[in-house]
Design a protein around this motif. Structure first.
Motif, PDB file in Angstrom:
ATOM      1  N   ALA A 228       0.825  -1.206   0.000  1.00 51.79           N
ATOM      2  CA  ALA A 228       0.000   0.000   0.000  1.00 51.79           C
ATOM      3  C   ALA A 228       0.858   1.255   0.000  1.00 51.79           C
ATOM      4  O   ALA A 228       0.503   2.265  -0.623  1.00 51.79           O
ATOM      5  CB  ALA A 228      -0.922  -0.003   1.222  1.00 51.79           C
ATOM      6  N   TYR A 229       1.995   1.202   0.684  1.00 58.15           N
ATOM      7  CA  TYR A 229       2.868   2.371   0.754  1.00 58.15           C
ATOM      8  C   TYR A 229       3.535   2.628  -0.591  1.00 58.15           C
ATOM      9  O   TYR A 229       3.608   3.771  -1.063  1.00 58.15           O
ATOM     10  CB  TYR A 229       3.918   2.161   1.836  1.00 58.15           C
ATOM     11  CG  TYR A 229       4.755   3.391   2.120  1.00 58.15           C
ATOM     12  CD1 TYR A 229       4.347   4.322   3.070  1.00 58.15           C
ATOM     13  CD2 TYR A 229       5.951   3.621   1.448  1.00 58.15           C
ATOM     14  CE1 TYR A 229       5.117   5.449   3.350  1.00 58.15           C
ATOM     15  CE2 TYR A 229       6.717   4.738   1.712  1.00 58.15           C
ATOM     16  CZ  TYR A 229       6.295   5.655   2.661  1.00 58.15           C
ATOM     17  OH  TYR A 229       7.049   6.774   2.922  1.00 58.15           O
ATOM     18  N   HIS A 230       4.038   1.575  -1.227  1.00 60.14           N
ATOM     19  CA  HIS A 230       4.768   1.738  -2.482  1.00 60.14           C
ATOM     20  C   HIS A 230       3.836   1.874  -3.690  1.00 60.14           C
ATOM     21  O   HIS A 230       4.242   2.422  -4.712  1.00 60.14           O
ATOM     22  CB  HIS A 230       5.707   0.557  -2.700  1.00 60.14           C
ATOM     23  CG  HIS A 230       6.834   0.489  -1.709  1.00 60.14           C
ATOM     24  ND1 HIS A 230       7.702   1.535  -1.498  1.00 60.14           N
ATOM     25  CD2 HIS A 230       7.217  -0.488  -0.851  1.00 60.14           C
ATOM     26  CE1 HIS A 230       8.585   1.202  -0.566  1.00 60.14           C
ATOM     27  NE2 HIS A 230       8.312  -0.015  -0.156  1.00 60.14           N
ATOM     28  N   GLN A 231       2.616   1.359  -3.585  1.00 56.22           N
ATOM     29  CA  GLN A 231       1.649   1.439  -4.676  1.00 56.22           C
ATOM     30  C   GLN A 231       0.317   1.939  -4.116  1.00 56.22           C
ATOM     31  O   GLN A 231      -0.642   1.187  -4.043  1.00 56.22           O
ATOM     32  CB  GLN A 231       1.444   0.072  -5.319  1.00 56.22           C
ATOM     33  CG  GLN A 231       2.695  -0.638  -5.759  1.00 56.22           C
ATOM     34  CD  GLN A 231       2.390  -2.066  -6.193  1.00 56.22           C
ATOM     35  OE1 GLN A 231       1.483  -2.312  -6.990  1.00 56.22           O
ATOM     36  NE2 GLN A 231       3.130  -3.022  -5.668  1.00 56.22           N
ATOM     37  N   PRO A 232       0.243   3.172  -3.666  1.00 58.55           N
ATOM     38  CA  PRO A 232      -0.954   3.622  -2.947  1.00 58.55           C
ATOM     39  C   PRO A 232      -2.253   3.471  -3.723  1.00 58.55           C
ATOM     40  O   PRO A 232      -3.299   3.197  -3.133  1.00 58.55           O
ATOM     41  CB  PRO A 232      -0.649   5.096  -2.629  1.00 58.55           C
ATOM     42  CG  PRO A 232       0.475   5.472  -3.541  1.00 58.55           C
ATOM     43  CD  PRO A 232       1.261   4.236  -3.773  1.00 58.55           C
ATOM     44  N   HIS A 277       6.559  10.533   1.270  1.00 61.61           N
ATOM     45  CA  HIS A 277       5.516   9.511   1.209  1.00 61.61           C
ATOM     46  C   HIS A 277       4.855   9.409  -0.167  1.00 61.61           C
ATOM     47  O   HIS A 277       3.926   8.612  -0.339  1.00 61.61           O
ATOM     48  CB  HIS A 277       4.431   9.811   2.246  1.00 61.61           C
ATOM     49  CG  HIS A 277       4.940   9.875   3.650  1.00 61.61           C
ATOM     50  ND1 HIS A 277       5.618   8.822   4.247  1.00 61.61           N
ATOM     51  CD2 HIS A 277       4.879  10.868   4.580  1.00 61.61           C
ATOM     52  CE1 HIS A 277       5.946   9.163   5.485  1.00 61.61           C
ATOM     53  NE2 HIS A 277       5.515  10.394   5.701  1.00 61.61           N
ATOM     54  N   LEU A 278       5.296  10.201  -1.116  1.00 63.60           N
ATOM     55  CA  LEU A 278       4.590  10.297  -2.393  1.00 63.60           C
ATOM     56  C   LEU A 278       5.312   9.615  -3.547  1.00 63.60           C
ATOM     57  O   LEU A 278       4.903   9.754  -4.699  1.00 63.60           O
ATOM     58  CB  LEU A 278       4.365  11.781  -2.751  1.00 63.60           C
ATOM     59  CG  LEU A 278       3.643  12.630  -1.708  1.00 63.60           C
ATOM     60  CD1 LEU A 278       3.459  14.048  -2.239  1.00 63.60           C
ATOM     61  CD2 LEU A 278       2.309  12.025  -1.312  1.00 63.60           C
ATOM     62  N   HIS A 279       6.351   8.845  -3.272  1.00 66.69           N
ATOM     63  CA  HIS A 279       7.142   8.254  -4.353  1.00 66.69           C
ATOM     64  C   HIS A 279       6.347   7.263  -5.193  1.00 66.69           C
ATOM     65  O   HIS A 279       6.649   7.061  -6.365  1.00 66.69           O
ATOM     66  CB  HIS A 279       8.394   7.591  -3.781  1.00 66.69           C
ATOM     67  CG  HIS A 279       9.453   8.566  -3.393  1.00 66.69           C
ATOM     68  ND1 HIS A 279      10.579   8.793  -4.140  1.00 66.69           N
ATOM     69  CD2 HIS A 279       9.531   9.415  -2.322  1.00 66.69           C
ATOM     70  CE1 HIS A 279      11.316   9.726  -3.552  1.00 66.69           C
ATOM     71  NE2 HIS A 279      10.706  10.122  -2.458  1.00 66.69           N
ATOM     72  N   GLY A 280       5.333   6.653  -4.616  1.00 62.93           N
ATOM     73  CA  GLY A 280       4.561   5.666  -5.368  1.00 62.93           C
ATOM     74  C   GLY A 280       3.330   6.217  -6.058  1.00 62.93           C
ATOM     75  O   GLY A 280       2.544   5.452  -6.623  1.00 62.93           O
ATOM     76  N   LEU A 281       3.163   7.528  -6.046  1.00 65.02           N
ATOM     77  CA  LEU A 281       1.932   8.118  -6.576  1.00 65.02           C
ATOM     78  C   LEU A 281       1.708   7.767  -8.043  1.00 65.02           C
ATOM     79  O   LEU A 281       0.583   7.512  -8.468  1.00 65.02           O
ATOM     80  CB  LEU A 281       1.965   9.643  -6.394  1.00 65.02           C
ATOM     81  CG  LEU A 281       0.737  10.410  -6.886  1.00 65.02           C
ATOM     82  CD1 LEU A 281      -0.522   9.955  -6.167  1.00 65.02           C
ATOM     83  CD2 LEU A 281       0.946  11.912  -6.698  1.00 65.02           C
TER      84      LEU A 281
END
Length: 333
Positions: A228-232, A277-281
């Protein structure tokens, strides 16, 4: 009760700004804080540093770490006064620092103490849950897991979040503990069959919509962590598959919503505290690498709101050439 989709407590990751972002992605998710130890709450000079959260995040549950029932009861009262909707006890972290404090995963060695701790948490009047492993080290025995759950559930706790791997207290670091011990999702479903009156949620290794949909019928909920963190946007895809939303949010829409979140913080929220926290956006899109490079331009002296304002120009430069019609639909109004 409706089956839950929740986001795991993750040390150094699920801080209040991460949770606010994930709430925008997944309105139906249950959010958990990072683990907070009872001494940090009771002895720290600034409990707001550990306990502060915004109304946007609700429902949000505080995860606590500790081994002293009396201290746990006091910390639970503080958490209740802060407005948390529930409390969770960490019985899954295998880190050496946590072991030194005799809590986290090593608490599974003393289920009677875990029951005392859960009863202490429940004295606050808030709903309580425990997040635990299948077992410790190479003890791979369903009967031992069932005895742990039965002992703890003889008290106030009726909600168990099962990280479906063992915790190896020696020989593996915390990162390896999330990958090396074998996954046994079926043990969580078996617990639900053994104890149908308990609430059993599954955590560990869930990375796709199909995996979630495949496991959800056998348990009361699923909890995602690093996926969930890496692919929100995976969270939104699961919501869509469950019929809990009609359309998927776009990255541009989420950035617009984050502007509204960051605005009231003004200069007190430096850009890197949010942008990390937005690297996976843009995960899985052609703009993902360019977006990650752009995040590297966030300056410590720049506010998060100013950075998000600036990101509009990045979006226009990077995205309009490849999909002008989509850009005109996505851009902030």
């Amino acid at each position: 009760m409706k089956k839950t989709l929740s986001i795991a407590p993750m040390m150094d990751w699920t801080d209040r700004h991460c949770r606010a972002f994930l709430r925008l992605v997944c309105p139906s998710c249950v959010l958990y804080t990072e683990m907070v130890t009872t001494p940090a709450i009771l002895l720290g000079k600034t409990p707001e540093r550990y306990l502060g959260f915004s109304a946007l995040e609700q429902p949000v549950i505080l995860q606590l770490g500790g081994e002293d029932p009396e201290a746990m009861a006091r910390a639970a009262q503080v958490a209740r006064d802060y407005g948390y909707t529930g409390l969770n006890l960490n019985c899954g972290c295998p880190s050496p620092r946590v072991q030194k404090g005799r809590f986290g995963a090593c608490l599974m060695q003393t289920p009677a103490l875990v029951r005392e701790l859960m009863d202490a948490l429940a004295s606050s009047g808030l709903p309580v849950s425990v997040k635990h492993r299948l077992g410790l080290d190479r003890q791979e025995d369903y009967a031992s897991l069932a005895r742990f759950v039965e002992t703890v559930s003889a008290g106030a706790c009726q909600h168990f979040i099962v990280h479906a791997r063992n915790a190896w207290l020696k020989g593996l670091n915390p990162a390896a503990n999330r990958e090396v011990p074998p996954l046994r999702w079926d043990w969580a479903a078996q617990l639900k069959q053994t104890y149908p009156h308990l609430r059993i949620e599954l955590n560990g290794g869930l990375r796709t919509v199909d995996q979630v949909l495949g496991q959800l019928p056998g348990v009361d909920g699923v909890m995602l962590g690093r996926a969930a963190y890496h692919q929100p946007l995976l969270l939104a895809e699961i919501e869509l598959a469950l019929g809990r939303r009609a359309t998927l949010p776009t990255p541009a829409e989420l950035l617009c919503a984050l502007e509204d979140y960051a605005g009231p913080w003004g200069e007190t929220l430096p850009a890197p505290r949010l942008t990390r926290h937005l690297h996976g956006l843009y995960y899985g899109t052609s703009g993902a690498k360019a977006w990650r490079r752009y995040l590297g331009t966030a300056r410590p002296t720049e506010s998060a709101w100013a950075f998000l304002q600036r990101s509009r120009h990045w979006q226009e430069a990077e995205m309009v050439a490849s999909s002008p019609s989509r850009w005109s639909h996505e851009r902030c109004r």
